[in-house]
Design a protein around this motif. Structure first.
Motif, short mmCIF file in Angstrom:
data_model
loop_
_atom_site.label_atom_id
_atom_site.label_comp_id
_atom_site.label_asym_id
_atom_site.label_seq_id
_atom_site.Cartn_x
_atom_site.Cartn_y
_atom_site.Cartn_z
N GLU A 1 68.00 77.28 46.34
CA GLU A 1 67.62 76.46 47.53
C GLU A 1 66.90 77.62 48.42
OE1 GLU A 1 69.88 74.81 51.65
OE2 GLU A 1 71.03 75.21 50.03
N SER B 1 71.83 70.55 50.46
CA SER B 1 71.93 71.83 50.88
C SER B 1 73.57 72.63 50.93
CB SER B 1 71.56 71.93 52.30
OG SER B 1 71.61 73.11 52.87
N THR C 1 69.27 73.70 56.44
CA THR C 1 68.49 73.65 55.30
C THR C 1 67.03 74.07 55.62
OG1 THR C 1 67.99 72.32 53.20
CG2 THR C 1 68.32 71.17 55.49
N PHE D 1 64.32 73.03 47.38
CA PHE D 1 65.36 73.03 46.47
C PHE D 1 64.69 72.94 44.93
CE2 PHE D 1 66.81 70.63 49.96
CZ PHE D 1 68.00 71.30 50.13
#
Length: 260
Positions: A36, A90, A95, A99
């Protein structure tokens, strides 16, 4: 392949990503792990780890710049996701909307050479300790990490704490630490970090020929079987402190290893 859109939090790819995020067993079964944040995802691609997929929001794509372009170009599949989907994927409080799914790298054989310096972590459970130790190991120029048991190095928390070091630094995993250390001892001296005031102080140990230094579990330290195979070394402590955090102890030990 053209980018695809995902609007629903119930989408099958979203559910699969979440299983990889939350389960070490699922990561092992699928042969994939997740990341992430633009920095970590792009760094993974730049390191040469193959990317199965990238998931990005429209807002993140527009402000991502050259690193975003490189990330999307490296991924086998690209998904443009909605903000609700990003929140579902997330593992952080806020976030960035970026990703990736990456393929697990092949296992490396541990074959240390004379003069090399390794940190071995025995059953370290906290992924933040693992990540912090890896980050320090890379910064100080260690030859690599040897891991036995403990937390999964591909967990999102460990990867985030390492700031990508776990993807760049040579990392070796073993199911039999005593055997690996016995084999390593033919090439390098092996030390076990212990909270023992009578053990040799780390600053008095000669690391000029390289070494493997073992740091143990947060609660129990280095196991007795490993202690029996290794020379003891300790970080001297003042006051009433009985032990150090695993990552802090590892940092001090690694600094002394490379200071010569």
């Amino acid at each position: 392949m053209q980018p695809q859109s995902i609007e629903s939090r119930r989408n099958a790819r979203v559910q699969a990503f979440c299983r990889l995020r939350d389960s070490a067993a699922e990561r092992k079964r699928a042969g994939r792990f997740v990341l992430e944040g633009l920095r970590l995802c792009a760094d993974c691609a730049e390191t040469g780890v193959p990317l199965a997929a990238a998931f990005v929001t429209e807002a993140a794509r527009k402000k991502g710049g050259a690193r975003m372009d490189a990330l999307l170009a490296a991924a086998n599949e690209v998904f443009y996701i909605s903000e609700p989907v990003a929140e579902r994927l997330s593992d952080t409080v806020t976030t960035q909307g970026v990703f990736a799914e990456a393929f697990l790298p092949a296992a490396r054989p541990f074959a240390p050479q004379p003069g090399e310096r390794y940190l071995a972590l025995e059953a370290v459970q906290n992924p933040q300790n693992l990540g912090a130790a890896a980050r320090t190991a890379e910064a100080l120029g260690l030859s690599g990490l040897l891991l036995f048991s403990g937390c999964d190095r591909f967990s999102p928390k460990a990867l985030r704490a390492s700031m990508g070091s776990l993807l760049r630094l040579p990392v070796f995993e073993t199911d039999a630490l005593p055997a690996a250390l016995k084999a390593a001892s033919k090439t390098l001296p092996v030390f076990a970090a212990v909270p023992d005031r009578d053990a040799p102080r780390v600053q008095t140990v000669d690391f000029s020929g390289g070494a493997v230094v073992v740091v143990g579990n947060e609660a129990n330290g280095v196991s007795e079987v490993v202690r029996a195979l290794a020379s003891p070394v300790t970080v001297p402590m003042a006051g009433r402190a009985e032990s150090l955090n695993a990552a802090a102890a590892a940092a001090i030990l690694m600094w002394e290893m490379v200071r010569v």
